[in-house]
Design a protein around this motif. Structure first.
Motif, mmCIF file in Angstrom:
data_model
loop_
_atom_site.group_PDB
_atom_site.id
_atom_site.type_symbol
_atom_site.label_atom_id
_atom_site.label_comp_id
_atom_site.label_asym_id
_atom_site.label_seq_id
_atom_site.Cartn_x
_atom_site.Cartn_y
_atom_site.Cartn_z
ATOM 1 N N ASP A 27 37.088 39.869 39.010
ATOM 2 C CA ASP A 27 37.143 38.380 39.357
ATOM 3 C C ASP A 27 38.125 37.581 38.741
ATOM 4 O OD1 ASP A 27 36.230 35.897 39.951
ATOM 5 O OD2 ASP A 27 34.212 36.076 39.235
ATOM 6 N N PRO A 28 38.881 36.801 39.571
ATOM 7 C CA PRO A 28 39.986 36.048 39.076
ATOM 8 C C PRO A 28 39.643 34.992 38.274
ATOM 9 C CG PRO A 28 39.773 35.639 41.318
ATOM 10 C CD PRO A 28 38.858 36.571 41.004
ATOM 11 N N LEU A 29 38.290 34.489 38.145
ATOM 12 C CA LEU A 29 37.684 33.365 37.354
ATOM 13 C C LEU A 29 37.971 33.887 35.921
ATOM 14 C CD1 LEU A 29 36.287 31.086 36.745
ATOM 15 C CD2 LEU A 29 34.198 32.120 37.426
ATOM 16 N N ARG A 30 37.548 35.303 35.626
ATOM 17 C CA ARG A 30 37.536 35.731 34.277
ATOM 18 C C ARG A 30 38.866 36.038 33.811
ATOM 19 N NH1 ARG A 30 32.966 38.631 36.101
ATOM 20 N NH2 ARG A 30 34.353 40.577 36.429
ATOM 21 N N SER A 85 42.211 39.336 42.437
ATOM 22 C CA SER A 85 42.246 39.932 41.114
ATOM 23 C C SER A 85 43.810 40.613 40.941
ATOM 24 C CB SER A 85 41.112 40.972 40.909
ATOM 25 O OG SER A 85 41.379 41.652 39.742
ATOM 26 N N ALA A 86 44.304 39.893 39.616
ATOM 27 C CA ALA A 86 45.616 40.706 39.359
ATOM 28 C C ALA A 86 45.325 41.944 38.632
ATOM 29 C CB ALA A 86 46.594 39.670 38.443
ATOM 30 N N GLN A 87 44.474 41.834 37.952
ATOM 31 C CA GLN A 87 44.280 43.098 37.525
ATOM 32 C C GLN A 87 43.854 44.401 38.468
ATOM 33 O OE1 GLN A 87 40.404 43.026 34.900
ATOM 34 N NE2 GLN A 87 41.010 44.953 33.873
ATOM 35 N N LEU A 563 55.870 50.060 39.814
ATOM 36 C CA LEU A 563 55.366 50.307 41.625
ATOM 37 C C LEU A 563 54.634 49.037 41.901
ATOM 38 C CD1 LEU A 563 54.871 54.032 41.964
ATOM 39 C CD2 LEU A 563 57.055 52.679 42.212
ATOM 40 N N ALA A 564 53.589 49.136 40.907
ATOM 41 C CA ALA A 564 52.590 47.773 41.062
ATOM 42 C C ALA A 564 53.259 46.579 41.063
ATOM 43 C CB ALA A 564 51.609 47.949 39.983
ATOM 44 N N ALA A 565 54.206 46.257 40.200
ATOM 45 C CA ALA A 565 54.869 44.886 40.060
ATOM 46 C C ALA A 565 55.813 44.700 41.355
ATOM 47 C CB ALA A 565 55.890 44.885 38.744
ATOM 48 N N ALA A 566 56.231 45.858 41.990
ATOM 49 C CA ALA A 566 57.093 45.770 43.035
ATOM 50 C C ALA A 566 56.290 45.338 44.456
ATOM 51 C CB ALA A 566 57.797 47.157 43.523
ATOM 52 N N SER A 567 54.930 45.981 44.215
ATOM 53 C CA SER A 567 54.065 45.935 45.418
ATOM 54 C C SER A 567 53.599 44.503 45.806
ATOM 55 C CB SER A 567 52.867 46.814 45.483
ATOM 56 O OG SER A 567 52.114 46.364 44.438
#
Length: 569
Positions: A27-30, A85-87, A563-567
């Motif tokens: 949840d981006p709220l958290r 969610s960035a996580q 890879l995640a940052a590039a995506s």
């Protein structure tokens, strides 16, 4: 040590494992409460829920779990649009099931280490947590790995540009490779660091495509100081079109190989055709097989053989006999068969193996003549040794063989003159892919030697009585054609690195091809080159210390996060 390490890490691995079918809420709220605020205070109702999605995620670290993502729209004074969610985005690509750590693992194991997909599948199924993934899904992750690797490389352009600017002069190696009925993989590599700067998949080595690739390199990394390529006129024209004013040179190894092939073409064809017509090698093979069978049937044990004792210098009280004569015959045979050992496995024309074979046949013929000239030896020698002598005499006295090998030896001497001037002689070409570096004085000497050779060849060409006039003409034509692109007009400064071959790039191509053959066991790579994307050319960078330090902090362990940052972009 392996057991100790395994017992120490097993509890930690078990601790991070998630229970089967566990559901995690993202949840981006958290994660970003400051975005979802009302009157300065976060509330449970802040941020309108747009939708909720759920999917199964497979991670190398956490195993298989259910990921429930809440997508929100900030309200009130919130900033930005729809928030996810960035996580979760750091664990798995958007809308995908397999995590970045799994994508990175599959890519490294298959493309970098040459393992097959089935092998990787079995390894994943046996690890903790166990992951049973179909081979077809692993193939998908391979392709995603190359795509994301290409994006990581693109986004690192400014860092690579800064690195190159700090390590001038910059020499670009430009080279392409292909397989039958496939497009061309074209690569550009920095000679100093061996970082592959870019790779493209083009229909063929045509001027416009190559020029377009060089313009991209110029925009991304800045103008190089010089370019090195093979003898292709297309590459030379593309350099002039895309990077006017940048000096470009031809690879000395390619230049020498091209001249050598032209010098050896006529004697090589004549000698090999005549050898086949004489059937000498076939007859020697049949003779060798017959003598091996005779010795096995007639000799009870290897202790009865005495030639080895004689060659070792140990005294043996045995007269020359039928058995010893056959041993000597086979010794001649096996010495002739070892003709490739006269070379350094550098390939034709640097190692003309047909000429090496001829030399051994001639030397063996002279040796057996001297042996049988002794009356006592001739009286005890087996008839097969005389047959061997006759075959070698017929070969040496053959008019076509004599004419072809005479021309071959003169071509060999002419090629040696060029190799000495280019510093491609035996001592400089000890390792095919890594030439010995030339010192500043040797670089100046090479230019002087080439100028002197060019002058001598012009004199030979003008002398109609010189028997080597046609050979001199062949070398002179090549020198005149590529003279402006052989050596710089200005000698390199003291301590300045000056590349003169594209062998490093050729070595990378060879490594990529060996990796594919090791993966699936096929010698033919047509299907691979048709299916693989252009990002495959970047794989050697993952073994490059400078590149790994620049992009991944010195270790490929950070590859999944990169890879995640590039995506996200």
């Amino acid at each position: 040590m392996h057991r100790v390490r395994q017992s120490a890490t097993e509890p930690m691995q078990q601790a991070v494992l998630l229970p089967d079918s566990v559901r995690l809420d993202f949840d981006p709220l958290r994660e970003l409460p400051e975005i979802f605020q009302t009157c300065g205070e976060p509330t449970a109702t802040a941020g309108h829920v747009q939708k909720t999605t759920q999917r199964t995620v497979v991670s190398l670290e956490h195993g298989r779990f259910q990921a429930r993502q809440i997508v929100r729209q900030p309200t009130g004074n919130g900033q930005g649009g729809i928030q996810r969610s960035a996580q979760l985005a750091g664990v798995v690509p958007s809308g995908a099931r397999y995590g970045f750590d799994l994508i990175a693992h599959v890519g490294v194991e298959t493309y970098l280490r040459g393992r097959g997909l089935e092998d990787v599948r079995q390894e994943l199924a046996s690890r903790q947590p166990a992951l049973d993934i179909p081979t077809s899904s692993l193939w998908d992750q391979q392709q995603k790995f190359l795509f994301y690797l290409g994006r990581v490389h693109e986004q690192a352009g400014p860092h690579i540009r800064h690195y190159l600017a700090a390590h001038r002069p910059v020499t670009l190696l430009l080279d392409g490779t292909t397989e039958p009925e496939t497009p061309t993989f074209l690569g550009v590599e920095d000679a100093g660091s061996r970082i592959v700067l870019g790779g493209w998949k083009v229909p063929s080595e045509n001027l416009q495509d190559i020029a377009g690739c060089l313009k991209q390199i110029d925009r991304r990394y800045g103008r190089p100081d010089r370019i090195l390529h093979d003898l292709s006129g297309m590459m030379s024209g593309a350099c002039d079109q895309a990077l006017p004013g940048v000096p470009h040179f031809v690879c000395h190894y390619h230049f020498g190989r091209d001249v050598g092939k032209d010098l050896y073409e006529k004697p090589q064809i004549t000698l090999t055709k005549r050898l086949r017509s004489l059937k000498l090698q076939f007859r020697l093979r049949e003779q060798r097989r017959g003598q091996n069978e005779w010795l096995r049937a007639s000799i009870g044990s290897s202790a009865s053989l005495v030639l080895g004792e004689l060659l070792a210098g140990r005294p043996v009280q045995v007269p020359f006999s039928q058995t010893l004569g056959r041993e000597v015959l086979l010794a001649f045979h096996f010495w002739i068969l070892d003709y490739r050992n006269d070379g350094r496995r550098r390939g034709f024309p640097f190692d003309p193996y047909s000429l090496y074979l001829h030399r051994r046949l001639v030397r063996a013929g002279g040796a057996v003549d001297r042996l049988l000239s002794h009356a006592e030896v001739a009286r005890q020698a087996p008839q097969v040794l005389f047959n061997f002598q006759k075959q070698l005499q017929a070969y040496r006295h053959d008019a076509e063989i004599s004419a072809a090998t005479n021309l071959y030896e003169r071509a060999f001497a002419m090629f040696a003159r060029l190799r000495d001037a280019l510093r491609l002689s035996v001592e400089h070409l000890g390792n095919l892919r890594e030439l010995r570096e030339l010192s500043l004085s040797e670089q100046k000497e090479m230019r002087t030697a080439l100028e002197e050779l060019r002058h001598e060849l012009r004199q030979q060409v003008e002398d109609e009585n010189d028997i080597d006039q046609p050979l001199a003409q062949i070398v002179l034509v090549h020198l005149d054609k590529y003279w402006a692109h052989l050596v710089p007009d200005r000698p390199p400064a003291s301590g300045e690195h000056w590349e003169r071959t594209t062998n490093k790039m050729e070595s990378d191509w060879g490594g990529l091809k060996r990796g594919r053959r090791r993966t699936h066991g096929r010698g033919k790579l047509t299907r691979d080159f048709q299916a693989l994307p252009e990002e495959y050319i970047l794989i050697p960078n993952l073994q490059n210390k400078a590149y790994v330090a620049l992009l991944f902090g010195g270790s490929l362990e950070s590859l999944p996060s990169k890879l995640a940052a590039a995506s996200r972009q």
